[in-house]
Write an enzyme that holds these catalytic residues in place. Structure first.
Site, PDB file in Angstrom:
ATOM      1  N   GLU A   1      24.988 -67.400  -8.935  1.00  0.00           N
ATOM      2  CA  GLU A   1      25.886 -68.077  -8.014  1.00  0.00           C
ATOM      3  C   GLU A   1      25.040 -68.844  -7.008  1.00  0.00           C
ATOM      4  O   GLU A   1      23.859 -68.564  -6.833  1.00  0.00           O
ATOM      5  CB  GLU A   1      26.754 -67.055  -7.272  1.00  0.00           C
ATOM      6  CG  GLU A   1      25.951 -66.169  -6.327  1.00  0.00           C
ATOM      7  CD  GLU A   1      26.511 -66.145  -4.922  1.00  0.00           C
ATOM      8  OE1 GLU A   1      27.079 -67.166  -4.503  1.00  0.00           O
ATOM      9  OE2 GLU A   1      26.375 -65.122  -4.247  1.00  0.00           O
TER      10      GLU A   1
ATOM     11  N   HIS B   1      36.970 -59.725  -6.801  1.00  0.00           N
ATOM     12  CA  HIS B   1      37.538 -60.905  -6.135  1.00  0.00           C
ATOM     13  C   HIS B   1      38.339 -61.737  -7.127  1.00  0.00           C
ATOM     14  O   HIS B   1      37.960 -61.857  -8.286  1.00  0.00           O
ATOM     15  CB  HIS B   1      36.425 -61.750  -5.515  1.00  0.00           C
ATOM     16  CG  HIS B   1      35.982 -61.214  -4.175  1.00  0.00           C
ATOM     17  ND1 HIS B   1      34.769 -61.530  -3.620  1.00  0.00           N
ATOM     18  CD2 HIS B   1      36.584 -60.375  -3.303  1.00  0.00           C
ATOM     19  CE1 HIS B   1      34.652 -60.916  -2.452  1.00  0.00           C
ATOM     20  NE2 HIS B   1      35.747 -60.205  -2.233  1.00  0.00           N
TER      21      HIS B   1
ATOM     22  N   ASP C   1      28.591 -62.700  -7.821  1.00  0.00           N
ATOM     23  CA  ASP C   1      28.227 -62.935  -6.431  1.00  0.00           C
ATOM     24  C   ASP C   1      27.342 -61.792  -5.984  1.00  0.00           C
ATOM     25  O   ASP C   1      27.563 -60.645  -6.360  1.00  0.00           O
ATOM     26  CB  ASP C   1      29.483 -62.986  -5.550  1.00  0.00           C
ATOM     27  CG  ASP C   1      30.338 -64.193  -5.892  1.00  0.00           C
ATOM     28  OD1 ASP C   1      29.872 -65.024  -6.692  1.00  0.00           O
ATOM     29  OD2 ASP C   1      31.475 -64.276  -5.388  1.00  0.00           O
TER      30      ASP C   1
ATOM     31  N   HIS D   1      29.067 -71.729  -9.250  1.00  0.00           N
ATOM     32  CA  HIS D   1      29.695 -71.179  -8.067  1.00  0.00           C
ATOM     33  C   HIS D   1      29.101 -71.778  -6.795  1.00  0.00           C
ATOM     34  O   HIS D   1      28.593 -71.077  -5.916  1.00  0.00           O
ATOM     35  CB  HIS D   1      29.508 -69.640  -8.060  1.00  0.00           C
ATOM     36  CG  HIS D   1      30.510 -68.921  -7.196  1.00  0.00           C
ATOM     37  ND1 HIS D   1      30.390 -68.861  -5.829  1.00  0.00           N
ATOM     38  CD2 HIS D   1      31.617 -68.217  -7.511  1.00  0.00           C
ATOM     39  CE1 HIS D   1      31.386 -68.147  -5.338  1.00  0.00           C
ATOM     40  NE2 HIS D   1      32.148 -67.756  -6.338  1.00  0.00           N
TER      41      HIS D   1
ATOM     42  N   ASP E   1      38.718 -64.810  -7.585  1.00  0.00           N
ATOM     43  CA  ASP E   1      38.092 -65.923  -8.284  1.00  0.00           C
ATOM     44  C   ASP E   1      37.146 -65.440  -9.377  1.00  0.00           C
ATOM     45  O   ASP E   1      36.474 -66.228 -10.028  1.00  0.00           O
ATOM     46  CB  ASP E   1      37.379 -66.872  -7.304  1.00  0.00           C
ATOM     47  CG  ASP E   1      36.306 -66.174  -6.497  1.00  0.00           C
ATOM     48  OD1 ASP E   1      36.381 -64.938  -6.384  1.00  0.00           O
ATOM     49  OD2 ASP E   1      35.400 -66.857  -5.988  1.00  0.00           O
ATOM     50  N   HIS E   2      37.106 -64.131  -9.551  1.00  0.00           N
ATOM     51  CA  HIS E   2      36.300 -63.603 -10.655  1.00  0.00           C
ATOM     52  C   HIS E   2      37.126 -62.794 -11.648  1.00  0.00           C
ATOM     53  O   HIS E   2      36.694 -62.531 -12.747  1.00  0.00           O
ATOM     54  CB  HIS E   2      35.159 -62.733 -10.102  1.00  0.00           C
ATOM     55  CG  HIS E   2      34.139 -63.527  -9.360  1.00  0.00           C
ATOM     56  ND1 HIS E   2      32.934 -63.889  -9.908  1.00  0.00           N
ATOM     57  CD2 HIS E   2      34.157 -64.062  -8.112  1.00  0.00           C
ATOM     58  CE1 HIS E   2      32.242 -64.614  -9.027  1.00  0.00           C
ATOM     59  NE2 HIS E   2      32.967 -64.734  -7.927  1.00  0.00           N
TER      60      HIS E   2
END
Lengths: 934, 645
Positions: B201, B69, B176, B414, B71-72
């Site tokens: 997270e 993802h 996540d 997160h 955002d990672h």
């Protein structure tokens, strides 16, 4: 050739300490060859022995030699004794390195289990009986040896009082493998022994609880099992309120493991949850909800039962997590334990049903089957509120691709109670769809329809009215009955008239005549319930009456008997209305009533083996239901036929015994028993069984050899049950009893050239094992318990000549208001009217009279005196009663009893009373006496 | 020493996950994400905090990326290609395979928006070349001291939690994860490890989700109702993950209900993603793996690809379109067309970033007018269904994981600030674990007081550890003890110990290796002798006035064993429970020795009496352990000849 090889081996062994592979292979070839002579092998064994005793050889050599010895013991059993002695000596040898010990032990264990010690062997020949050896090896340095020892704990004869602390201690071992096997040992032990020390139980339990947090997966898995088993003991040890609290604590503790990351642990945890026999409702409800329920206070104190107090939040959502699990093994297990736990709380069942319905769409067939089973179980145990939304979701399974699921779904549907017409219609439509998509289900589906119709009779009428136009022949006069749907509706139609609800059924009679046209198809489907002829008779009867309602006079629940009986009732009714044309075929069968009864009995007896299977599966609810129905049927039949009394009496007694056995079974089944009964219940049950069996044995004459054999087998069963669950301490005496019965069984079999049943054969073997070996008691008990699995009731066919020994006792015109006069302190004569059935004068009969149960007076009835040896003997007998108490009024309890002539053991030692055990032939009668009022 | 945790992103927010953990001089960067809500420099983590000089190669040991993802992983090419990091990068195989697709896709979107390009396609490829792919549960030795290991995390294909260990300090960074399995991915799976820190997270820090079956049922019901009414269903999703799960769900349902309404997959990316799923079947759930033998679960029966011309085709349909949250692209285009009609349905993902249309729809009630940009407004009349499917675990799941791992400390990242704070409270109160929720650019330092050293064990110690040494302690049950005393109530009566581990003695010597010894060895090792303190007393008994004297004094050769014997009898009656050994020359009770003293001048004699014929001396010795006993015996000796009355 052989000698040559042997010589080569000898040479190698004498020269070389480090044995080359070639020599080992050579030796192995000698061992495995079937042509090797005894002398060769024995000489080889000697060589191997010398090598083992040689202090210079190292553990690799030991390993090789021992593996040779092991294969020798495997291929040539007659060497085993010798081998055991050699290996044992090797273990005791001080020069033996600890690293070789576990090889030796494994050889010893494998040789020993395959060996039956000959009679007369002393304990010392069995190395496993040596407790000090066990302990010294356990506490020795070899971890592998320790592991082997602990894993085979049950094979060693170690006193439980020693074994338990050892196992408990090794749960602290730094090696995870040892911790694991120690815990497994504790689990095994928990089933075999009675621990009386609460602190010991607690410490085992708490130690296991600590190990629930172990880093090693297998240790945690074993710890879960240990917590479950020792938790059970702990619960059993507590009383009343604390018992409940304790059970709750164990439950929550186990719940905390259902979120473990290891799949197997989760499975074990759910399995363990299903075994819990007592849980508070609020905790159960918490397992379905993620949020802490308002009813539950978090700080509520769940007893002192864990090192780290389990919080109820640990139980939150446990079951939903389980049912959502990725692995079908976990889902199945969760579903199963959910099923078990629904028995405790209606509210829990109500909430659980929603999520169980979701499981019906699971990917895995096993899970779906289990979910259906859960629903069915809930329906049977009356914990299922069928709502329309639920029904909608459930009915989808009727169209499942898998046929076993469909079949299970139909079965489940049949056990549901559909509350209104709309639901019934819904169910019916789905069944029709099922039939449409999967025509191969037809027979089973008709059967289910028939059953469903019977349980929901009142809906069937209106359904049939709605679809009647479909069933009517079309205008062109063609009967379109060949399509499955029509036939299905016909089946439904005819089912209603035998429904349980005794309402006037409004199924038009045409339906019955239409059904006749499909007789073959229908009777094939209903073959389990009714045969073709009876069905035809029934259909033709119903179709002739326009307003008759068969359900008016149909009662009872067991289909087989019911229909047969209904035929019979039908003809009675017809007799009254003198409709000769109808009764003529049925009259024949009235004449053959005797045959009818025997055939009923036959059916029942044949079904007993099915029932037994159910018992073994733990479905006691169904079993008791069925048995009860049969009994009811019998009670009706008795009135019509005096000559069949014997058979019926025997059968109903037999059914009673089976029922009692069933209860015992449900008590001892490892899983599936829902409520916890104390040991006392078991004792009472077994006591009752023994009493019944005695009665059956002595109160019936004309039993065939098969029947006697069967009775003996059940006696054996009861003895084995007693010894293995109740009288572990009185082991030897009970064992003797078993031996006596077995010898009687053997005799009977020899006389009649009947094969021994597996159960008896197994027991024989066991007994000789027990006699010859020196296993510990709990080991033996374990073996005996295993043998229980072999039992299955023999198929017996009752001959017509069974006679029931019975007596009737009466005092004319005597009751509470009309007492007999007596003068206190003086003897009084009581005129009894006695009727005896099937009793020959050789029988020794006694009249027993007691005032308050503790002082009994016996009066001998000399049958020769009364003359005649008819089947029915009727006479009046004035019996004197001596011990009249000094009161104004008293009542005497009177019975007629018979001495068990064949019973060798003399139990009674009254001066003038019976010498042997008594069997009562009638119910207790009360005679009222009072001093005359002036 | 301490474990230092510098949170560069996703501290008290969702987006640009990036945590730099320092353990024993090893610096590991977990995730290198970008923030989707910003287009200025706030979108990347502030890398300058790692190293002022920009020398990342020396200051960072490695980068670990948990999943693909953005955002990672979004900032990774920027960090390697623009900032110049050249060190090792670790991610799982699927992540390595799928990350370039995601990065490239994002680059195109940024490009389309006309923003400044941060890195090019070539740079993405260049960056991916530096990546080392790892497998699940494969232990990777990054350097001499640092080990990392990946564990299955669910969430999306290839998502992993990472375990990192330096010496004895060990941490887990979860990325996540999902604790419940969904249709296509399994649940997170990790071993029980000894951990100092877990960084987890907490997207759904306060959400408690119901059974997934209920959610699935609700979704299917809504969709079915819509298509049955002839409506069109728009399901905006990201290409990978939810799209596959929902599609499997719908496909199964279509099969079950025998529906013929078409299901479309919008662009090529999603179909291509399905191909990856098929290849990486090993990373999917048990169910998918299980059915793989007969049928690939990603070969959807009812799904066909979409053509732009079908947007306004009559009749019901279901369409999966990217991106989720309707932040632009194709899903926005379809949204504009379908939103004004009441019969249509739009399903929104469980979480929408603020600023996207999805976010606006989530809080709105239809009908509503929505501004798409300055010029466009849309009257939304269609139904809106918010999916409660999420690849993230909920609060219960987070707590379950933390409870299972039972680390010494927890750091929450997160997640939104107020929610994180609540969860932090819960972790501390319910599990009793120290918990932190640092904001961006804050450093959490976890004291790590244990001093670790390599120690050699002596042979004797090793030998003693081989044999078990069990001890059982039975604790007397204190009846009527205070009820609030938890400890007393919870500890079982019988406790078992195996002391072999505790028996060693640690010896630290200057200029020598630290050693663990068996206690018996200690003396020899230190080169000292063991000394024992003994007490002695030579106790006089005056026989001058006793009857015994009269009886025996006449016989001058009174045997001294006579006195001992006399004493023995006396002591036996006085101390019936202690065992007294008569050794001829002396008596022994525990460590107490007594013999008749014949020396003229015994040094232990306290009274300076002269040796008199009327006095018998008993010489006693004992160790300190038996002092009390000794004085009791001595008092007996003194009164040896007194008659008891």
């Amino acid at each position: 050739m052989e000698e040559q090889r042997l010589a080569e081996i000898h040479q190698a062994f004498s020269q070389n300490h480090n044995l080359p592979n070639k020599i080992l292979n050579l030796a192995l070839s000698l061992i495995t060859s079937p042509f090797s002579s005894y002398s060769t092998l024995s000489s080889l064994l000697d060589t191997l022995t010398i090598c083992l005793q040689n202090p210079a050889s190292d553990h690799t050599n030991h390993h090789r030699v021992l593996s040779l010895v092991s294969s020798l013991s495997h291929h040539h059993p007659h060497f085993r004794h010798q081998i055991i002695t050699i290996v044992r000596a090797f273990i005791y040898l001080p020069s033996t390195p600890s690293s070789s010990l576990h090889y030796a032990l494994s050889v010893l264990l494998s040789a020993n289990t395959k060996l039956n010690f000959p009679p007369g062997s002393t304990e010392t020949t069995d190395p496993l009986a040596d407790e000090s050896l066990f302990l010294s090896l356990c506490f020795g340095q070899s971890v592998a040896a320790r592991c082997i020892l602990l894993r085979n704990v049950s094979k060693f004869c170690v006193r439980p009082s020693v074994l338990l602390p050892v196992l408990l201690g090794f749960t602290r071992d730094p090696y995870p493998k040892i911790r694991e096997v120690a815990l497994d040992g504790l689990v095994e032990l928990s089933n075999c022994i009675m621990v009386e020390d609460q602190s010991l139980i607690e410490s085992c339990y708490f130690r296991a609880v600590e190990l629930l947090l172990d880093c090693d997966d297998p240790v945690r898995r074993s710890a879960v099992r240990t917590v479950s088993e020792w938790g059970r003991l702990l619960v059993a040890f507590n009383q009343d309120q604390s018992k409940k609290e304790c059970s709750d604590a164990v439950f929550i503790q186990l719940c905390s493991m259902v979120r473990d990351m290891d799949m197997k642990i989760r499975v074990v945890a759910f399995d363990a949850l299903g075994k819990i026999r007592m849980v508070s409702e609020d905790i159960l409800l918490q397992t379905l909800s993620k949020r802490t329920l308002p009813k539950i206070k978090e700080d509520r104190y769940y007893g002192q039962f864990t090192a780290k107090l389990p919080k109820i939040s640990g139980a939150a959502f446990a079951f939903v997590h389980g049912l959502e699990d990725e692995f079908h093994e976990v889902r199945r297990s969760a579903c199963h334990s959910l099923c078990m736990l629904t028995a405790f709380s209606t509210e829990f069942a109500r909430q659980a049903v929603n999520i169980v319905m979701d499981m019906l769409n699971d990917d895995s067939v096993v899970v779906r089957l289990q979910a259906l089973e859960t629903v069915r179980y809930m329906a049977i145990s009356d914990h299922l509120m069928v709502e329309e939304t639920i029904l909608h979701r459930f009915l989808g399974t009727l169209l499942d691709r898998n046929d076993s699921i469909r079949s299970a779904a139909r079965n489940t549907l049949q056990s549901m109670k559909l509350q209104n017409l709309a639901m019934f219609r819904l169910g019916l439509n789905s069944l029709m769809k099922n039939l449409e998509f999967y025509p191969q289900d037809e027979a089973d589906l008709f059967f289910i329809l028939f059953k469903l119709g019977r349980t929901h009779g009142k809906f069937v009428g209106s359904i049939i009215r709605d679809v009647f136009h479909e069933l009517e022949p079309s205008f062109d006069g063609k009967l379109g009955f060949d399509n499955a749907r029509t036939v299905a509706l016909l089946v439904l139609g005819i089912s209603a008239s035998v429904s349980f609800e005794r309402q006037i059924c409004t199924v038009p009679p045409q339906i019955f005549s239409y059904a006749v046209t499909e007789l073959g198809r229908i009777s094939r489907a209903l073959s389990d319930v009714v045969n073709q002829n009876s069905l035809l008779a029934y259909l033709s009867h119903c179709s002739r009456f326009t307003v008759v309602s068969a359900s008016e006079f149909f009662k009872g629940e067991e289909p087989a008997l019911q229909l047969e009986q209904s035929d019979f009732l039908l003809c009675q009714k017809s007799n009254e209305s003198s409709e000769a044309y109808l009764t003529s075929p049925l009259l024949d069968y009235l004449a053959n009533l005797h045959d009818r009864v025997t055939s009923c009995v036959k059916i029942v007896l044949r079904k007993i083996s099915d029932i037994w299977r159910l018992i073994e599966l733990g479905c006691m609810g169904e079993v008791i239901q069925t048995l009860r129905n049969w009994k009811e049927e019998f009670s009706k039949l008795t009135n019509y036929s005096p000559q069949t009394v014997g058979i019926l009496a025997f059968t109903s007694k037999y059914i009673h015994v089976i029922k009692l056995l069933g209860k015992v079974w449900s008590h001892i089944l490892p899983s599936g028993n829902l409520r916890y009964h104390g040991m006392g219940v078991l004792e009472v049950l077994l006591g009752k069984i023994d009493e019944r069996l005695q009665e059956m044995w002595y109160r019936f004459t004309g039993l065939s050899r098969e029947e006697e054999l069967h009775l003996l087998e059940i006696m054996l069963l009861s003895c084995v049950l007693r010894i293995s669950y109740l009288e572990t301490c009185n082991f030897d005496a009970s064992l003797k009893k078993i031996c006596t019965i077995i010898s009687r069984v053997e005799n009977l079999c020899k006389e009649g050239a009947i094969e021994l049943s597996n159960f008896v054969i197994d027991l024989q073997k066991l007994l000789s094992d027990i006699g010859n070996s020196s296993y510990g008691v709990f080991e033996n008990v374990h073996l005996l318990r295993k043998s229980l699995k072999c039992f299955s009731p023999r198929q017996i066919v009752l001959s017509g000549e069974i006679k029931h020994l019975e007596a009737e006792l009466n005092v004319h015109d005597n009751d509470f208001q009309n007492p007999l006069p007596f003068v206190s302190g003086l003897p009084v004569g009581i005129p009894f009217e006695i009727t005896l059935y099937n009793l020959t004068p050789e029988k020794r009969l006694w009249l027993t009279m007691s005032v308050d149960g503790n002082s009994t007076q016996f009066v001998f009835l000399d049958l020769h005196e009364f003359g005649g040896c008819d089947e029915i003997m009727k006479f009046t007998f004035v019996a004197p009663f001596y011990g009249t108490p000094r009161v104004k009024y008293f009542s005497l309890k009177v019975r007629i009893a018979m001495e068990c002539l064949s019973e060798g053991v003399r139990l009674f030692n009254y001066c003038e009373g019976p010498k042997r055990e008594l069997i009562f032939l009638c119910k207790e009668n009360e005679v009222h006496l009072s001093t005359p009022i002036k | 020493m301490a474990i230092e945790c510098l949170v560069l992103g996703a501290g008290q927010e969702v987006g640009k996950s990036c945590v730099v953990v320092t353990i024993n001089d090893k610096k590991i960067m977990f995730d290198c994400g970008m923030h989707m809500g910003y287009s200025d420099n706030r979108r990347y983590p502030d890398f300058s905090l790692i190293s002022k000089s920009g020398d990342f190669n020396n200051s960072l040991t490695c980068i670990v990326v948990t999943h693909f993802h953005l955002d990672h992983i979004g900032a990774l090419p920027y960090f390697t290609e623009v900032c110049g990091y050249n060190g090792p990068i670790y991610m799982t195989y699927p992540t390595k395979a799928l990350a370039p697709l995601m990065l490239e896709d994002n680059r195109k979107v940024v490009d389309r928006r006309g923003e400044e390009e941060q890195f090019s396609s070539e740079q993405i490829l260049e960056c991916m070349k530096k990546v080392t792919a790892v497998d699940l549960k494969q232990t990777v030795q990054v350097d001499k001291d640092l080990q990392i290991r990946a564990y299955y995390a669910g969430h999306v294909l290839g998502a992993a939690m990472f375990y990192a260990r330096v010496g004895d300090a060990a941490i887990v960074y979860t990325g996540d994860y999902n604790m419940t399995p969904d249709r296509h991915l399994g649940a997170a799976q990790i071993d029980r490890l000894q951990l100092d820190l877990v960084i987890t997270e907490s997207t759904y820090a306060t959400t408690y989700r119901d059974s997934k079956y209920a959610r699935e049922r609700e979704f299917l019901k809504t969709v079915h109702k819509c298509v049955a009414g002839g409506g069109k269903v728009l399901i905006p999703t990201f290409a990978l993950g939810r799209a596959q799960e929902l599609c499997m769900l719908l496909d199964d349902y279509w099969e079950q209900m025998n529906l013929k309404v078409p299901i479309y997959f919008s662009a090529g990316l999603t179909l291509q993603a399905n191909m990856y799923y098929k290849m990486l079947i090993n990373w999917t759930s048990q169910k998918v793996k299980h059915t793989y033998a007969t049928r690939n679960a990603f070969d959807f029966k009812h799904v066909c690809s979409f053509d732009r011309s079908l947007i306004n085709a009559p009749g019901p349909c279901v369409l999966f379109a990217t991106p989720g949250m309707i932040s632009g692209g194709f899903s926005l285009e379809v949204f504009k067309q379908w939103a004004p009609y009441e019969s249509n349905l739009i399903t929104l993902p469980g979480y929408c970033v603020a600023g996207t249309i999805g976010h606006k729809l989530m809080s709105a009630k239809t009908p509503v007018r929505i501004n798409i940009d300055k010029d466009t407004q849309i009257d939304v009349r269609c139904q809106i269904h918010q999916l409660s499917f999420s690849p993230h675990t909920d609060a219960k799941g987070i707590l379950d994981l933390v409870k299972f791992l039972s680390p010494k400390n927890v750091i929450l990242v997160h997640g939104e600030k107020p929610k994180i704070a609540k969860l932090k409270e819960k972790v501390q109160s319910e599990l009793g674990i120290q918990c932190f929720d640092p904001a961006n650019n804050e450093t959490v330092s976890i004291p790590f007081t244990t001093h670790y050293e390599k120690v050699g064990a002596s042979d004797a110690l090793l030998r003693s550890t081989l044999s078990p040494n069990l001890k059982f302690l039975r604790k007397c049950s204190e009846q009527g003890s205070d009820f609030s005393d938890l400890d007393a109530r919870t500890k079982p009566g019988l406790q078992v110990f195996d002391d072999r581990m505790a028996e060693g003695i640690l010896m630290v010597q200057r200029n020598q290796k630290t050693k663990a010894l068996h206690q018996d060895e200690l003396m020899a090792m230190l080169g000292v002798e063991s000394h024992e303190i003994k007490f002695a007393n030579c106790c006089p008994v005056d026989i001058a006035n006793s009857d015994t004297r009269n009886a025996f004094l006449s016989q001058p050769t009174v045997d001294k064993s006579f006195w001992l014997h006399l004493l023995f009898e006396k002591l036996s009656s006085k101390f019936p429970e202690t065992s007294i050994q008569d050794c001829g020359e002396h008596l022994q009770i525990e460590s107490f020795y007594v013999s008749v003293c014949t020396k003229e001048m015994c040094p232990h004699r306290t009274a300076s009496l002269q040796c008199m014929p009327e006095t018998v001396y008993f010489c006693c010795t004992w160790t300190i352990a038996d002092e009390k006993l000794a004085w009791e015996i001595i008092s007996v000796i003194k009164n040896l000849l007194l008659k008891e009355e």
